[in-house]
Design a protein around this motif. Structure first.
Motif, PDB file in Angstrom:
ATOM      1  N   THR A  80      -9.448  -6.841   3.212  1.00 25.45           N
ATOM      2  CA  THR A  80     -10.760  -7.235   3.729  1.00 25.45           C
ATOM      3  C   THR A  80     -10.715  -8.675   4.254  1.00 25.45           C
ATOM      4  O   THR A  80     -11.328  -8.996   5.288  1.00 25.45           O
ATOM      5  N   GLU A  92      -7.399  -4.206  -1.852  1.00 24.14           N
ATOM      6  CA  GLU A  92      -8.595  -4.004  -1.047  1.00 24.14           C
ATOM      7  C   GLU A  92      -9.199  -5.340  -0.628  1.00 24.14           C
ATOM      8  O   GLU A  92      -9.611  -5.519   0.535  1.00 24.14           O
ATOM      9  N   GLU A  93      -9.222  -6.311  -1.545  1.00 29.02           N
ATOM     10  CA  GLU A  93      -9.772  -7.632  -1.227  1.00 29.02           C
ATOM     11  C   GLU A  93      -8.912  -8.353  -0.186  1.00 29.02           C
ATOM     12  O   GLU A  93      -9.446  -8.969   0.758  1.00 29.02           O
ATOM     13  N   LEU A 109      -6.557   0.354   5.163  1.00 29.97           N
ATOM     14  CA  LEU A 109      -7.605   0.561   4.156  1.00 29.97           C
ATOM     15  C   LEU A 109      -7.906   2.046   3.968  1.00 29.97           C
ATOM     16  O   LEU A 109      -8.076   2.529   2.847  1.00 29.97           O
ATOM     17  N   ARG A 129      -8.040   3.845  -8.387  1.00 31.22           N
ATOM     18  CA  ARG A 129      -8.995   2.879  -7.852  1.00 31.22           C
ATOM     19  C   ARG A 129      -9.493   1.896  -8.898  1.00 31.22           C
ATOM     20  O   ARG A 129      -9.963   0.816  -8.554  1.00 31.22           O
ATOM     21  N   VAL A 157       0.834  -1.207   0.000  1.00 31.50           N
ATOM     22  CA  VAL A 157       0.000   0.000   0.000  1.00 31.50           C
ATOM     23  C   VAL A 157       0.869   1.257   0.000  1.00 31.50           C
ATOM     24  O   VAL A 157       0.598   2.225  -0.709  1.00 31.50           O
ATOM     25  N   TYR A 199      -5.227  -2.219  -7.180  1.00 32.50           N
ATOM     26  CA  TYR A 199      -5.982  -1.593  -6.082  1.00 32.50           C
ATOM     27  C   TYR A 199      -7.084  -2.529  -5.600  1.00 32.50           C
ATOM     28  O   TYR A 199      -7.260  -2.730  -4.387  1.00 32.50           O
ATOM     29  N   LEU A 203      -5.088   3.626   2.008  1.00 36.24           N
ATOM     30  CA  LEU A 203      -5.194   3.263   0.592  1.00 36.24           C
ATOM     31  C   LEU A 203      -6.279   4.106  -0.089  1.00 36.24           C
ATOM     32  O   LEU A 203      -6.089   4.586  -1.225  1.00 36.24           O
ATOM     33  N   ASP A 204      -7.381   4.316   0.611  1.00 33.53           N
ATOM     34  CA  ASP A 204      -8.460   5.142   0.074  1.00 33.53           C
ATOM     35  C   ASP A 204      -7.998   6.590  -0.083  1.00 33.53           C
ATOM     36  O   ASP A 204      -8.305   7.254  -1.082  1.00 33.53           O
TER      37      ASP A 204
END
Length: 522
Positions: free
Chosen positions: A478, A474-475, A510, A465, A458, A470, A513-514
């Motif tokens: 999660t 994210e997966e 997270l 996105r 990251v 990316y 990253l966002d």
């Protein structure tokens, strides 16, 4: 962009006013020969001084492969044909309208928009009606003039109808409603509005949402956001000042000094002026004007300055408080009056932003070094240097500008992300497993190890996105949260605390990253 083909003949390809270079010229190049009229009616726009402050216009010669314009004033070519004469007249008119179009920050229903649209449409009609008599050089010149005018019209319409511009207007409408209900309406009804924390918090929420509106680097959108933020922050400051004033002690008694009565009257007038200023800034006043209110407050200052309060420190301090209130209101009025003439919306030239960008550049260098040597014998841990950068950011003056505050907040998060990465790696390196360690506790540490690897990715991520990398990151993050959710601490308090900390750590990754991919701009 729909106008990137726009061919105003000043220099390089048109970028919609994204570049706003405020530097001066770097010397005077030798004059170039005057182009032949077959090269178009507008190849020498840069000779017009009003274009010097809009470098986004100096972008068209590469598109048409014209020779670069001379910096010295050239002798204009004297065209013989009436069509070319008219095209040069159109050139002079567009030279005046162009900067107005590229800095117009309003909406389609405004008078200035309709005026610009009408003027450009009139020039379009004139150009379309010119007779070229089948001559190729005149046809090419007329075509380029028509393209220029069409491009300016599209650029004007695009910015006025841009989703970000409409979002700015919607947020401004929401702020007007809040101020009207909480301040202006009670004042008009003859009462004194009770301003509480709810109104202050609601205005702050609107300010934060305005800072998140994306402008894509377009000058009109940046100006519109700046104007909306300036007005709303001024209203916020006035409202917060009034909230503080509600808790102050009552004015001095008239028996204290002969001048106290006049200072008390001035305090009442300032209170009324405060509400008038709020109504003006929010567009809720149909009668008053900034110039009139500024004149009233200035006259009040002169009158207070003439009062004799010598020998009484209490009265002198009271008058000083009223004068400071008036000066604060005048400052907000000055910012509003300067309006479209200001270039403060270009925060790239702001000293605080430059400081923040310098820190971000240093952090980027340190991040690259940390990731390059992570896991090797030469691994570096510049935590002391990062802490000094946090201290530096804490001392940056934001001047109560929400965009500068947001830029500083993001820079702080970048530093903190690197610090937490180093802290976790140190914790993983120091960890010693034992036979008596609970399985749930071991499972949490395994997730933390995976999170450390993912955080490194990251930190080094520089995409968008929509990128597959990316989505994959994210997966994977999660999945680690789901793995932590499946850990059963079985009543062990240390395992509960470790799991809670790991969940927070994963959520922070997270969030970072966002933040890296939301394309925010100041």
């Amino acid at each position: 962009m729909a106008v990137r083909w726009l061919c105003s003949l000043f220099g390089k390809p048109f970028d919609g006013g994204k570049r706003m270079d405020h530097g001066g010229s770097q010397g005077q190049p030798a004059p170039q020969p005057q182009p032949h009229p077959s090269q178009g009616p507008f190849p020498q726009y840069s000779q017009y001084p009003q274009y010097a402050q809009y470098p986004q216009y100096h972008q068209y010669h590469q598109y048409y492969q014209y020779p670069p314009p001379p910096q010295q004033q050239p002798q204009p070519y004297q065209p013989q044909h009436p069509t070319m004469t008219r095209l040069y007249e159109v050139q002079r008119e567009v030279a005046s309208l162009g900067p107005q179009v590229c800095t117009f920050s309003g909406l389609q229903d405004e008078r200035e928009y309709k005026r610009l649209e009408r003027e450009l449409a009139r020039l379009q009609t004139d150009v379309d009606g010119l007779d070229t008599e089948g001559r190729g050089e005149l046809q090419a010149a007329r075509k380029r003039a028509a393209q220029e005018l069409e491009g300016l019209l599209r650029y004007l319409e695009e910015n006025a109808r841009h989703p970000s511009r409409l979002a700015i207007e919607e947020l401004s409408r929401e702020a007007r409603r809040l101020v009207d209900e909480g301040v202006v309406a009670p004042q008009r009804a003859g009462g004194a509005p009770e301003i509480g924390d709810e109104l202050v918090d609601a205005l702050q929420a609107v300010v934060l949402r305005l800072t998140q509106v994306k402008t894509e680097g377009r000058v009109p959108l940046r100006k519109a956001r700046y104007r909306a933020l300036t007005r709303l922050c001024a209203v916020q400051a006035v409202v917060e000042g009034r909230t503080r004033q509600q808790t102050l002690s009552l004015p001095l008694s008239g028996d204290t000094h002969a001048s106290v009565h006049r200072v008390n009257q001035a305090m009442v007038e300032v209170s009324v002026a405060r509400s008038q200023l709020v109504a003006l800034l929010m567009g809720l006043s149909g009668r008053d004007s900034c110039a009139h209110l500024s004149r009233v407050l200035t006259e009040l200052l002169v009158e207070l300055d003439a009062l004799d309060v010598s020998g009484n420190a209490a009265v002198r301090n009271y008058r000083k408080q009223v004068v400071e209130e008036i000066n604060g209101l005048l400052k907000h009025l000055d910012l509003e009056v300067e309006g479209d003439d200001t270039r403060r919306y270009d925060l790239a030239q702001n000293d605080s932003i430059r400081e923040i960008e310098a820190v971000r550049g240093h952090v980027s260098h340190l991040r690259g070094e940390v990731l390059r040597y992570a896991g090797s014998r030469d691994e570096i841990r510049p935590k002391a240097e990062l802490q000094s950068l946090l201290t530096h950011l804490d001392q940056v003056d934001t001047a109560k500008n929400p965009c500068i505050r947001e830029a500083r907040r993001r820079a702080v998060l970048e530093v903190q992300a690197l610090v937490t990465f180093l802290d976790l790696r140190e914790a993983l390196a120091r960890r010693q497993t034992g036979p008596g360690e609970p399985p749930a506790h071991r499972a949490v540490w395994l997730v933390l190890g995976s999170l450390s690897e993912l955080q490194a990715q990251v930190l080094g991520f520089g995409g968008k996105r929509a990128d597959k990398s990316y989505i994959l990151l994210e997966e994977l993050l999660t999945k680690q949260l789901l793995a932590l959710d499946a850990v059963d601490p079985q009543g062990d308090e240390s395992t509960k605390a470790a799991r809670k900390q790991a969940v927070k750590f994963a959520q922070n990754i997270l969030g970072y990253l966002d933040l890296k991919t939301d394309e925010w701009e100041y």
